[in-house]
Design a protein around this motif. Structure first.
Motif, PDB file in Angstrom:
ATOM      1  N   ARG A   4       1.158   0.077  -0.829  1.00 21.49           N
ATOM      2  CA  ARG A   4      -0.412   0.106  -0.334  1.00 21.49           C
ATOM      3  C   ARG A   4      -0.426   1.135   0.742  1.00 21.49           C
ATOM      4  O   ARG A   4      -1.719   0.380   0.987  1.00 21.49           O
ATOM      5  N   GLY A   5       0.082   2.118   0.626  1.00 18.30           N
ATOM      6  CA  GLY A   5      -0.278   2.992   2.136  1.00 18.30           C
ATOM      7  C   GLY A   5      -0.004   2.174   3.430  1.00 18.30           C
ATOM      8  O   GLY A   5      -0.594   3.250   4.018  1.00 18.30           O
ATOM      9  N   GLN A   6       0.893   1.722   3.336  1.00 20.97           N
ATOM     10  CA  GLN A   6       0.610   0.361   4.618  1.00 20.97           C
ATOM     11  C   GLN A   6       2.092   0.553   5.770  1.00 20.97           C
ATOM     12  O   GLN A   6       2.271   0.868   6.341  1.00 20.97           O
ATOM     13  N   LEU A   7       3.169   1.621   4.815  1.00 16.76           N
ATOM     14  CA  LEU A   7       4.202   2.164   5.649  1.00 16.76           C
ATOM     15  C   LEU A   7       4.966   2.946   4.990  1.00 16.76           C
ATOM     16  O   LEU A   7       5.059   3.187   3.848  1.00 16.76           O
ATOM     17  N   VAL A   8       5.475   3.765   5.980  1.00 16.11           N
ATOM     18  CA  VAL A   8       6.144   5.587   5.049  1.00 16.11           C
ATOM     19  C   VAL A   8       7.408   4.731   5.411  1.00 16.11           C
ATOM     20  O   VAL A   8       7.979   4.378   6.407  1.00 16.11           O
ATOM     21  N   LEU A   9       8.304   4.965   4.369  1.00 17.63           N
ATOM     22  CA  LEU A   9      10.044   4.474   4.236  1.00 17.63           C
ATOM     23  C   LEU A   9      10.870   5.248   3.568  1.00 17.63           C
ATOM     24  O   LEU A   9       9.969   5.699   2.122  1.00 17.63           O
ATOM     25  N   GLY A  10      11.778   4.999   4.334  1.00 16.11           N
ATOM     26  CA  GLY A  10      12.860   6.669   3.953  1.00 16.11           C
ATOM     27  C   GLY A  10      13.968   6.414   4.195  1.00 16.11           C
ATOM     28  O   GLY A  10      14.564   5.255   5.022  1.00 16.11           O
TER      29      GLY A  10
END
Length: 95
Positions: A4-10
């Protein structure tokens, strides 16, 4: 939250976006949204997930709202009916 574009996760890190900070504020856990977060590799699915203060705040909020409850003798959580509705409303997750 990532979808949903609320978190950038890698695999090398995580960061809440402005939309993620707003979501936590709407849930009433704004202070944790400003704390650093990190990614943690899930041992079973081998995918990164949110960790750190924002994740802890979400967990505590979910328990306090009775959206989830710990399963006795396990690290697993059970999602309640109220939790199903909340996960759908707040996170777009359908169980």
């Amino acid at each position: 939250m990532a979808e949903r574009g609320q978190l950038v996760l890698g695999h090398d890190g995580a960061a809440l976006t402005g939309a993620g900070i707003a979501l936590l504020a709407d849930l009433g856990i704004a202070g944790a949204a400003l704390a650093p977060c990190r990614a943690c590799l899930d041992w079973s699915e081998r995918r990164p997930h949110l960790a750190g203060a924002p994740a802890t705040a979400l967990y505590r909020h979910f328990v306090a709202q009775s959206w989830v409850r710990p399963r006795e003798g396990s690290r697993a959580l059970e999602v309640t009916r109220a939790g199903e509705a909340a996960l759908s409303r707040w996170f777009g997750i359908s169980l």
